[in-house]
Design an enzyme around this catalytic site. Structure first.
Site, PDB file in Angstrom:
ATOM      1  N   ASN A   9      -7.312 -56.253   2.964  1.00  0.00           N
ATOM      2  CA  ASN A   9      -6.215 -55.354   2.591  1.00  0.00           C
ATOM      3  C   ASN A   9      -5.850 -55.672   1.153  1.00  0.00           C
ATOM      4  O   ASN A   9      -5.222 -56.690   0.882  1.00  0.00           O
ATOM      5  CB  ASN A   9      -5.033 -55.605   3.547  1.00  0.00           C
ATOM      6  CG  ASN A   9      -3.771 -54.866   3.132  1.00  0.00           C
ATOM      7  OD1 ASN A   9      -3.802 -54.018   2.251  1.00  0.00           O
ATOM      8  ND2 ASN A   9      -2.656 -55.204   3.778  1.00  0.00           N
ATOM      9  N   LYS A  11      -3.837 -54.207  -0.757  1.00  0.00           N
ATOM     10  CA  LYS A  11      -2.438 -53.871  -1.078  1.00  0.00           C
ATOM     11  C   LYS A  11      -2.370 -53.134  -2.428  1.00  0.00           C
ATOM     12  O   LYS A  11      -3.273 -52.383  -2.754  1.00  0.00           O
ATOM     13  CB  LYS A  11      -1.570 -55.135  -1.049  1.00  0.00           C
ATOM     14  CG  LYS A  11      -1.701 -55.867   0.293  1.00  0.00           C
ATOM     15  CD  LYS A  11      -0.656 -56.919   0.510  1.00  0.00           C
ATOM     16  CE  LYS A  11      -0.897 -57.603   1.863  1.00  0.00           C
ATOM     17  NZ  LYS A  11       0.109 -58.585   2.193  1.00  0.00           N
ATOM     18  N   HIS A  95       1.813 -51.561   8.717  1.00  0.00           N
ATOM     19  CA  HIS A  95       1.855 -52.915   8.148  1.00  0.00           C
ATOM     20  C   HIS A  95       3.310 -53.376   8.051  1.00  0.00           C
ATOM     21  O   HIS A  95       4.207 -52.562   7.799  1.00  0.00           O
ATOM     22  CB  HIS A  95       1.189 -52.916   6.771  1.00  0.00           C
ATOM     23  CG  HIS A  95       0.985 -54.299   6.230  1.00  0.00           C
ATOM     24  ND1 HIS A  95       1.988 -54.991   5.617  1.00  0.00           N
ATOM     25  CD2 HIS A  95      -0.083 -55.112   6.264  1.00  0.00           C
ATOM     26  CE1 HIS A  95       1.534 -56.192   5.276  1.00  0.00           C
ATOM     27  NE2 HIS A  95       0.276 -56.290   5.654  1.00  0.00           N
ATOM     28  N   GLU A  97       4.885 -54.734   5.786  1.00  0.00           N
ATOM     29  CA  GLU A  97       5.540 -54.351   4.524  1.00  0.00           C
ATOM     30  C   GLU A  97       6.057 -52.917   4.610  1.00  0.00           C
ATOM     31  O   GLU A  97       7.124 -52.593   4.085  1.00  0.00           O
ATOM     32  CB  GLU A  97       4.548 -54.538   3.358  1.00  0.00           C
ATOM     33  CG  GLU A  97       4.338 -56.028   3.066  1.00  0.00           C
ATOM     34  CD  GLU A  97       2.985 -56.393   2.496  1.00  0.00           C
ATOM     35  OE1 GLU A  97       2.247 -55.502   2.039  1.00  0.00           O
ATOM     36  OE2 GLU A  97       2.662 -57.599   2.525  1.00  0.00           O
ATOM     37  N   GLU A 166       0.031 -59.902  12.938  1.00  0.00           N
ATOM     38  CA  GLU A 166       0.332 -60.557  11.667  1.00  0.00           C
ATOM     39  C   GLU A 166       1.770 -61.056  11.690  1.00  0.00           C
ATOM     40  O   GLU A 166       2.703 -60.284  11.410  1.00  0.00           O
ATOM     41  CB  GLU A 166       0.184 -59.570  10.506  1.00  0.00           C
ATOM     42  CG  GLU A 166      -1.191 -58.965  10.372  1.00  0.00           C
ATOM     43  CD  GLU A 166      -1.423 -58.432   8.960  1.00  0.00           C
ATOM     44  OE1 GLU A 166      -2.287 -58.983   8.281  1.00  0.00           O
ATOM     45  OE2 GLU A 166      -0.724 -57.508   8.542  1.00  0.00           O
ATOM     46  N   GLY A 172       1.248 -63.871   3.119  1.00  0.00           N
ATOM     47  CA  GLY A 172       1.408 -64.199   1.702  1.00  0.00           C
ATOM     48  C   GLY A 172       2.172 -65.484   1.452  1.00  0.00           C
ATOM     49  O   GLY A 172       2.586 -65.749   0.329  1.00  0.00           O
ATOM     50  N   SER A 211      -2.213 -65.181   5.791  1.00  0.00           N
ATOM     51  CA  SER A 211      -2.762 -66.343   5.096  1.00  0.00           C
ATOM     52  C   SER A 211      -4.092 -66.826   5.678  1.00  0.00           C
ATOM     53  O   SER A 211      -4.342 -68.031   5.752  1.00  0.00           O
ATOM     54  CB  SER A 211      -1.730 -67.476   5.042  1.00  0.00           C
ATOM     55  OG  SER A 211      -0.579 -67.038   4.323  1.00  0.00           O
TER      56      SER A 211
HETATM   57  P1  PGA Z   1      -2.155 -62.417   3.375  1.00  0.00           P
HETATM   58  O1  PGA Z   1      -1.816 -60.907   3.815  1.00  0.00           O
HETATM   59  O2  PGA Z   1      -3.587 -62.680   3.819  1.00  0.00           O
HETATM   60  O3  PGA Z   1      -2.019 -62.413   1.872  1.00  0.00           O
HETATM   61  O4  PGA Z   1      -1.202 -63.315   4.043  1.00  0.00           O
HETATM   62  C1  PGA Z   1      -2.261 -60.388   5.046  1.00  0.00           C
HETATM   63  C2  PGA Z   1      -1.751 -58.979   5.218  1.00  0.00           C
HETATM   64  O5  PGA Z   1      -0.621 -58.685   4.806  1.00  0.00           O
HETATM   65  O6  PGA Z   1      -2.470 -58.128   5.767  1.00  0.00           O
END
Ligand code: PGA
Length: 248
Positions: A9, A11, A95, A97, A166, A172, A211
């Site tokens: 992803n 982003k 997601h 976010e 997730e 992140g 992560s």
């Molecule tokens: P990350 O993000 O691997 O940077 O933790 C995962 C995601 O948001 O899909």
């Protein structure tokens, strides 16, 4: 046997030129993938066409979002057919976010997932609890509620759906759920999928995200109910993502 799905992803990262450089580097780093897994990248909307036109070998493409209508007066939105036309096989929906920053509800996510399926693609439906929800002992009920709510009306289509678990506190942050804790949640999600859709639950791929890195992917992928990874930050570096895709 469920085929694992490793998805990057990207982003809101990478201009078109940078995205093309990344897919070229990734193709060089990952010319083949073993038959037991699919590997996909999800760039920004603006980079999708350019990425689709690049030689990519075994690497598929997906989108990060979609609007659940076929066309019309929806300024700024992108339809499922537009993504299918480019060659997307997957679309990330819901997601954390988007749930947190854009107020997406389970019902809206279910509509998006249905529209993605109707266009012949697979939705990657994201679920996950916040730190506060985990600390107050509500992680499982929150996550299973999101699973049921985001699959409303899709009971007969489960095998074409991907779920991404997730935990929000792991995204992140460099913090990862332990493989054992992740497996516990994945098994609970699978049980909920059985309740919703019966035997089809055994064919649903449940990814872990939050992560995921080269040094934790092997242990996570060894868990019986973890069927892949949704990778953010570590998907932006070709060698690192190639190593994740080559998990052992
Ligand atoms: P990350 O993000 O691997 O940077 O933790 C995962 C995601 O948001 O899909």
């Amino acid at each position: 046997m469920r085929k694992k799905l490793i998805a990057g992803n990207w982003k809101m990262h990478k201009t078109i030129a940078e995205a093309v450089a990344l897919i070229d580097a990734l193709h060089a780093a990952l010319p083949f993938v073993p038959a037991d897994r699919d590997v996909v990248v999800c760039p920004t909307f603006t980079a999708l066409s350019s990425i689709a036109a690049r030689p990519r070998g075994p690497i598929g493409i997906g989108a990060q979002n979609v609007y659940p209508e076929s066309h019309g007066a929806f300024t700024g939105e992108i339809s499922p057919a537009m993504l299918a036309e480019i060659g997307c096989a997957y679309v990330i929906v819901g997601h954390s976010e988007r749930r947190a920053m854009f107020g997406e509800s389970d019902a809206f996510i279910a509509k998006k997932a249905a529209a993605v399926l109707a266009a012949g693609m697979s939705p990657i439906i994201c679920v996950g609890e916040t730190k506060q929800e985990r600390e107050s002992g509500r992680a499982q009920s929150v996550v299973l509620g999101q699973v049921a709510g985001s699959l409303a009306g899709l009971e007969g289509r489960l095998e074409d759906v991907v779920i991404a678990y997730e935990p929000v506190w792991a995204i992140g942050t460099g913090l990862t759920a332990t493989a054992a804790d992740a497996q516990t949640m994945h098994a609970a999600i699978r049980a909920e999928l059985r309740r919703i859709g019966g035997a089809a639950a055994e064919r649903v791929r449940i990814q872990y995200g939050g992560s995921v890195k080269a040094d934790n992917v092997d242990e996570l992928m060894a868990q019986p109910d973890i069927d892949g990874a949704l990778v953010g930050g570590a998907a932006l570096v070709a060698e690192g993502f190639a190593r994740i895709a080559n998990y052992r």
